[in-house]
Design an enzyme around this catalytic site. Sequence first.
Site, PDB file in Angstrom:
ATOM      1  N   ASP A 148       0.487  -1.415  -0.548  1.00 27.35           N
ATOM      2  CA  ASP A 148      -0.013   0.141   0.050  1.00 27.35           C
ATOM      3  C   ASP A 148       0.996   1.337  -0.197  1.00 27.35           C
ATOM      4  OD1 ASP A 148      -2.369   1.939   0.160  1.00 27.35           O
ATOM      5  OD2 ASP A 148      -3.397   1.066   1.609  1.00 27.35           O
TER       6      ASP A 148
HETATM    7  C1  BGC Z   1      -4.819   3.291  -0.667  1.00 31.64           C
HETATM    8  C2  BGC Z   1      -5.012   2.297  -1.401  1.00 31.64           C
HETATM    9  C3  BGC Z   1      -5.404   3.413  -2.091  1.00 31.64           C
HETATM   10  C4  BGC Z   1      -3.010   3.494  -2.296  1.00 31.64           C
HETATM   11  C5  BGC Z   1      -3.237   4.620  -3.994  1.00 31.64           C
HETATM   12  C6  BGC Z   1      -3.481   4.389  -0.254  1.00 31.64           C
HETATM   13  O1  BGC Z   1      -3.464   5.878   0.742  1.00 31.64           O
HETATM   14  O2  BGC Z   1      -4.833   3.082   0.930  1.00 31.64           O
HETATM   15  O3  BGC Z   1      -6.227   1.485  -1.108  1.00 31.64           O
HETATM   16  O4  BGC Z   1      -4.985   2.190  -3.850  1.00 31.64           O
HETATM   17  O5  BGC Z   1      -3.163   4.642  -1.211  1.00 31.64           O
HETATM   18  O6  BGC Z   1      -3.934   5.643  -3.948  1.00 31.64           O
END
Ligand code: BGC
Length: 722
Positions: A221
Amino acid sequence: MTLSEKIAIIHAQSKFSSPGVARLGIPGLWCTDGPHGIRAEVKWDEWDQAGWTNDSCMAFPTLTCLAATWNTEMSLLYGRSIGEEALYRNKQVLLGPGVNIYRTPLNGRNFEYMGEDPCLSATMVVPYIRGVQQNGVATCVKHFALNNQEDGRHVVNVTLTDRALYEIYLPAFKAAVQQGGSWSIMGAYNRIWGQYACHNHRLLVDILRGEWGFDGAVISDWGGVSNTDEAIRNGLDLEFGSWTDGLTEGRSNSYDYYYLANPYLKKIQNGEVGTQELDDKVRNVLRLIFRTSMNPNKGFGSLCSDAHAKAAREIAGEGIVLLKNDAVGKKKPAQPVLPITADKRTILVVGENAIKQMTVGGGSSSLKAKYEISPLQGIRERAALNNAEVRYVRGYVGDIGGEYNGVTTGQDLRDNRTPAQLTEEAVNAAKEADVVLFIGGLNKADHQDSESYDRLQYNLPYGQDELIGALSKANKNLAVVILSGNAYAMPWLKEVPALVQAWFNGSETGHALADILFGDVNPSGHLPFTIMPALEDYPAHQYGAEAYPGVNNEVEYKEDIFVGYRYADLYGQKKPLRYTADGREFSINPPKHKPLFAFGHGLSYTTFEVSNIRFQKSFITGKNSVAVSIANTGNRQGKEVLQLYVAPRKSGVVRPKKELKQFCKVELEPGQKAGVSFELKDDMFCYFDAEKHEWVLDKGTYDIYIGTSSANPETKIEYTVK
Ligand code: BGC
C-alpha cells in the site's frame, strides 16, 4: 538485467508508476485507483490531479452496492467495464477490488468493500477480477489483510485466532487468488502478529505463496513499507508511495531512497544479503508486466461509453435494497408507499444527499466523473413522464465541501439558515405534498464514509434523525432513501413506512434511484451486512476499546468468528458462549437486540414463494444436490436471491448457528415457477481446525436452509454428513 535495472523495477519512479527496463524495451507499469472508477491522472510526484482534460471517467457504484446485487453476472459486467476504462487510460494495474470484512459499521472504508460475509465477498470478487483481467489489466486485490478499521490504520496491531483468520478474514482473498487468478495483491497498512502486513512473513510467504500458490506480484500500500530487511525477505515485490514527494523535498525523500532501492542495493553490494530474493521479486514483477503492459492481445479499451453508463445503471439498480415498504392510507386495498404511482401529483424531495455530488471525496477512491446524475435530477426526469411536479427543499446542511486533490464538484452548497428554519420549511412543504422522499445518509467527508478516519457515531449526522421524525409526522406518505456504505441507527424506523438503502452509485446515481422509486426496475438488492439497532449490538463493540479501536495500538478481535449475522444469530441465548481457542479464553455475550434488518434481507415489488426443498442426485455425475422451487406469486416481473445456509445440529466444536454457503439470483415473470439446485460439497460442512492447521469435515446432522434472507430461511431439510 543488471543489478541496478533489477533494483529499479521493484519500486516506484513516480506516485503511481514503476519503470520498465528501457534498454531492453520492457515497458513499465502504471497503477490507478480503484476500485469503482479510474482515478484522475495525478502529478508525477504528488497526489494532486494533473489537471488533464481527457481523464474523466465513468463512476461505477461502490462495492457495497455490487455485493448487494448478489449477482455474479453484475460482478463480471462491472469488472469488464472498469477494466476497459483502465485500459483506455493506459493503466496496467487497477488498485482494487477491496474485500476486507465489514467488522464494525464505524469503519470509514466499508463502502469500498463487499460486506460482512466471507462466502458473499469471495463469490462476488472472482468475476470482477476475471472481467478486469480479460482486458490485460491486472487487479490488485486489497488490503491484505485485516485492515478492518481506518482509525490508527498505519500503526494498529491485530491479534486474532487462526480460526477467525481462515474462516472469516481470508476466504475472499483466497478466492481472489485461486479462482479469480488476480495478478497482484496489495499489502495492508496495519500490523498483524506484530509485523507490518506489507512485509509480513506469515501472510505473504507462508499463506499467500505457500498455501495458495500465488504467482502474481505483491504491491505495498502507498507508504506501507517501513523496513528494508523485512521487505527483502518477507515476500514484498513492489514498493510504492513510501515518500509523497520525490523531487522537491530533498535527496533523502527521493525514489532512490525507498526501502527497496539504494538501501537494498547497498546490502547486496556489501554482501549482507544475496540476490535470490531480488531475482524472485524481479520475476514476479516481470510476470506482471508480461501479463499487462506487454500483453500482445489486449485491445484499446474505452472510456465513458454508453455501454459503461448502462452497466453502471444496471448494477446500481440491482444493488439498491428496498428495506421496508409498508402500506399507508385509508384506500382499500392499502397501497405501499413505493413505487410512486402516476396519481402522485406533487413529489417533495428533502435532503442534502438529493443534490450533493458524491464521486468527489472519500479518499483514494475519489473520482473525476464525467458526469454524476444526482437523485433529484433523476427523480425530476422521471416524474416529468408522469407530468408530476417535483419540489425540493434542503432540510439540513451537512458537508458543503466538494474538493479532493484538486478535483472539484463546482457545487456551492452553502446555506446559512438554522436547523429550525430548514426543518420548518421542510415540514410545511411535506404537508402539501402527495409523497415525500427524504434523501440523506452519510457522505464522503472525513469521519463519514471516507478513508483515513472512522465514523464518530452510529447515528446519522447533521440532525437527520430529528428531521426524519418531523417529516414522518407531517406526511404519512414518506420514503426515506439513505445513501451510505454503512449501517446506521434508525430511531425513526417505526414512523417511517418505506426505507431504501441506496449506497453511493456513481455517475448513474439519480437514474438508477428513479428506476427503483418509480418501479421501472423492481428492487432485488439484498443487504451484504446486518443492521443492528445500536452500536453496542455489534460484536466488535462488546468489549470496550481493546477490541475496537484498540489500546496502545493493539486491537484484539475478541468476538472471534462471531462477526455479523454469526453474532446476531446468538440472540435469545441466555448465557455467554465461553470457549478456549489458540490458548485464549473467549466469552461471547449474546446480543440484547435482534437486527433491525438481517444480513441478506431485501424486498421486491412482487412476492415470491420458496417451497418443496428436496434432494436430487445427478444421473450423469452422481453428485448430490439440494433443490427448491421458487415462484413469483405477485403481478410483476422480478428477481429474487436464494440463499443457502448450513446449520450444524450438534458439533464437538463451537460453531456459528448457521453460515451462508451458496446463493443464486433468479429472474421470474409473474406466475412463473422455477427449480433451483445447489450442489452439496464437502467444504460446505468444514471448519478450520487451528491445531491441525487444516479444514476439517464436521460429520453429523445439519439443517440446510434455503431462503431469501438470513432471518427468513423459508425451507429446511435435514442432511447427514457421513
Ligand atoms: C490506500 C489504497 C490506495 C493507495 C493509492 C492508499 O492510501 O489505502 O487503497 O490504492 O493509497 O492511492
